[in-house]
Design a protein around this motif. Structure first.
Motif, mmCIF file in Angstrom:
data_model
loop_
_atom_site.group_PDB
_atom_site.id
_atom_site.type_symbol
_atom_site.label_atom_id
_atom_site.label_comp_id
_atom_site.label_asym_id
_atom_site.label_seq_id
_atom_site.Cartn_x
_atom_site.Cartn_y
_atom_site.Cartn_z
ATOM 1 N N THR A 1 0.861 -1.182 0.000
ATOM 2 C CA THR A 1 0.000 0.000 0.000
ATOM 3 C C THR A 1 0.897 1.232 0.000
ATOM 4 N N LEU A 2 0.562 2.223 -0.827
ATOM 5 C CA LEU A 2 1.253 3.508 -0.818
ATOM 6 C C LEU A 2 0.274 4.559 -0.346
ATOM 7 N N VAL A 3 0.737 5.414 0.568
ATOM 8 C CA VAL A 3 -0.107 6.451 1.152
ATOM 9 C C VAL A 3 0.610 7.793 1.032
ATOM 10 N N ASP A 4 -0.082 8.776 0.442
ATOM 11 C CA ASP A 4 0.462 10.126 0.352
ATOM 12 C C ASP A 4 0.302 10.838 1.688
ATOM 13 N N VAL A 5 1.348 11.559 2.094
ATOM 14 C CA VAL A 5 1.316 12.369 3.306
ATOM 15 C C VAL A 5 0.959 13.788 2.896
ATOM 16 N N LYS A 6 -0.098 14.337 3.487
ATOM 17 C CA LYS A 6 -0.575 15.685 3.171
ATOM 18 C C LYS A 6 -0.454 16.562 4.424
ATOM 19 N N PRO A 7 0.737 17.136 4.670
ATOM 20 C CA PRO A 7 0.929 17.927 5.888
ATOM 21 C C PRO A 7 0.035 19.164 5.959
ATOM 22 N N GLU A 8 -0.315 19.727 4.805
ATOM 23 C CA GLU A 8 -1.137 20.942 4.804
ATOM 24 C C GLU A 8 -2.543 20.678 5.341
ATOM 25 N N THR A 9 -3.021 19.442 5.221
ATOM 26 C CA THR A 9 -4.354 19.099 5.734
ATOM 27 C C THR A 9 -4.287 18.091 6.878
ATOM 28 N N ASN A 10 -3.062 17.709 7.254
ATOM 29 C CA ASN A 10 -2.860 16.703 8.302
ATOM 30 C C ASN A 10 -3.619 15.423 7.956
ATOM 31 N N ASP A 11 -3.496 15.023 6.694
ATOM 32 C CA ASP A 11 -4.234 13.870 6.215
ATOM 33 C C ASP A 11 -3.297 12.898 5.501
ATOM 34 N N PHE A 12 -3.767 11.685 5.351
ATOM 35 C CA PHE A 12 -3.049 10.626 4.661
ATOM 36 C C PHE A 12 -4.021 10.033 3.654
ATOM 37 N N ILE A 13 -3.601 9.956 2.387
ATOM 38 C CA ILE A 13 -4.479 9.542 1.299
ATOM 39 C C ILE A 13 -3.917 8.283 0.626
ATOM 40 N N TYR A 14 -4.762 7.282 0.476
ATOM 41 C CA TYR A 14 -4.347 6.070 -0.228
ATOM 42 C C TYR A 14 -4.034 6.394 -1.686
ATOM 43 N N ARG A 15 -2.820 6.119 -2.109
ATOM 44 C CA ARG A 15 -2.412 6.326 -3.502
ATOM 45 C C ARG A 15 -2.538 5.030 -4.295
ATOM 46 N N LEU A 16 -2.130 3.933 -3.698
ATOM 47 C CA LEU A 16 -2.155 2.630 -4.350
ATOM 48 C C LEU A 16 -2.415 1.571 -3.294
ATOM 49 N N VAL A 17 -3.300 0.645 -3.587
ATOM 50 C CA VAL A 17 -3.607 -0.442 -2.657
ATOM 51 C C VAL A 17 -3.523 -1.743 -3.441
ATOM 52 N N GLY A 18 -2.642 -2.645 -2.997
ATOM 53 C CA GLY A 18 -2.425 -3.917 -3.685
ATOM 54 C C GLY A 18 -3.676 -4.780 -3.745
ATOM 55 N N THR A 19 -3.684 -5.680 -4.699
ATOM 56 C CA THR A 19 -4.864 -6.520 -4.927
ATOM 57 C C THR A 19 -5.237 -7.379 -3.730
ATOM 58 N N LYS A 20 -4.259 -7.892 -3.016
ATOM 59 C CA LYS A 20 -4.564 -8.705 -1.827
ATOM 60 C C LYS A 20 -5.169 -7.832 -0.727
ATOM 61 N N GLU A 21 -4.665 -6.623 -0.590
ATOM 62 C CA GLU A 21 -5.198 -5.704 0.416
ATOM 63 C C GLU A 21 -6.635 -5.301 0.082
ATOM 64 N N VAL A 22 -6.914 -5.076 -1.195
ATOM 65 C CA VAL A 22 -8.284 -4.743 -1.624
ATOM 66 C C VAL A 22 -9.216 -5.916 -1.340
ATOM 67 N N GLU A 23 -8.744 -7.115 -1.630
ATOM 68 C CA GLU A 23 -9.559 -8.314 -1.393
ATOM 69 C C GLU A 23 -9.898 -8.473 0.088
ATOM 70 N N ILE A 24 -8.934 -8.267 0.949
ATOM 71 C CA ILE A 24 -9.154 -8.393 2.394
ATOM 72 C C ILE A 24 -10.164 -7.357 2.877
ATOM 73 N N ARG A 25 -10.066 -6.141 2.370
ATOM 74 C CA ARG A 25 -10.969 -5.059 2.775
ATOM 75 C C ARG A 25 -12.368 -5.202 2.176
ATOM 76 N N GLY A 26 -12.429 -5.824 1.021
ATOM 77 C CA GLY A 26 -13.693 -5.930 0.325
ATOM 78 C C GLY A 26 -14.017 -4.709 -0.509
ATOM 79 N N LYS A 27 -13.061 -3.789 -0.633
ATOM 80 C CA LYS A 27 -13.230 -2.591 -1.458
ATOM 81 C C LYS A 27 -11.865 -1.936 -1.653
ATOM 82 N N ASP A 28 -11.804 -1.056 -2.635
ATOM 83 C CA ASP A 28 -10.564 -0.359 -2.955
ATOM 84 C C ASP A 28 -10.636 1.082 -2.439
ATOM 85 N N PRO A 29 -9.813 1.432 -1.443
ATOM 86 C CA PRO A 29 -9.849 2.789 -0.888
ATOM 87 C C PRO A 29 -8.954 3.797 -1.613
#
Length: 162
Positions: free
Chosen positions: A59-87
């Motif tokens: 999983t790759l997550v962008d760090v957004k210091p200006e909003t104090n947020d973390f945004i999913y950039r890429l989520v691997g296929t196994k991770e999507v399968e475990i979650r049941g959706k792609d974030p």
């Protein structure tokens, strides 16, 4: 055997390497090889063709210091399968995978603030009672070897056998 590495007045506790899943160890060694003298590599240091074996659980997550947020950039296929959706494209806060959003976000804040890895693991069943063991390694990425602009995660799960 607990090993501590000292670099730039930081202590890196790598004792998790003695107990983690073999794939976590291999990913950590791969990540460290990409540093090439820096304290943390950049996203550009990683060629997806070199890391095909890791991609489904990455999983790759962008760090957004200006909003104090973390945004999913890429989520691997196994991770999507475990979650049941792609974030992908959504905030960790809104689409976290865990029990409590604040605890999940704290892992990302720690890696971003201290510019170091974080090993997290649980031996509890998840909400569906299918995952009995979950290990995740969070590692920082930086374009300038100073500010963490992305966090890469690699996870290994073991499932209950029914």
């Amino acid at each position: 055997m607990m090993e501590l590495r000292h670099k730039k007045d930081k202590i890196y506790d790598e004792s998790f390497l003695d107990v983690c899943h073999t794939n976590i160890l291999r990913f950590y060694e791969f990540y460290c090889a990409k540093k090439q003298g820096k304290s943390m590599p950049s996203r550009a240091d990683f060629d997806p063709l070199e890391m095909k074996e890791f991609l489904p659980s990455l999983t790759l997550v962008d760090v957004k210091p200006e909003t104090n947020d973390f945004i999913y950039r890429l989520v691997g296929t196994k991770e999507v399968e475990i979650r049941g959706k792609d974030p992908t494209g959504k905030s960790i806060r809104d689409e976290f995978y865990g029990v409590i959003a604040e605890e999940v976000e704290e892992n990302y804040r720690y890696v971003s603030k201290y510019k170091t890895f974080l090993y997290d693991h649980t031996n509890d069943a998840d909400k569906s009672n299918k995952i009995i063991h979950d290990e995740t390694l969070f590692v920082p990425l930086s374009n300038d070897d100073n500010i963490v602009n992305m966090i890469m995660l690699f996870s290994v799960q073991q499932f209950a056998q029914y």
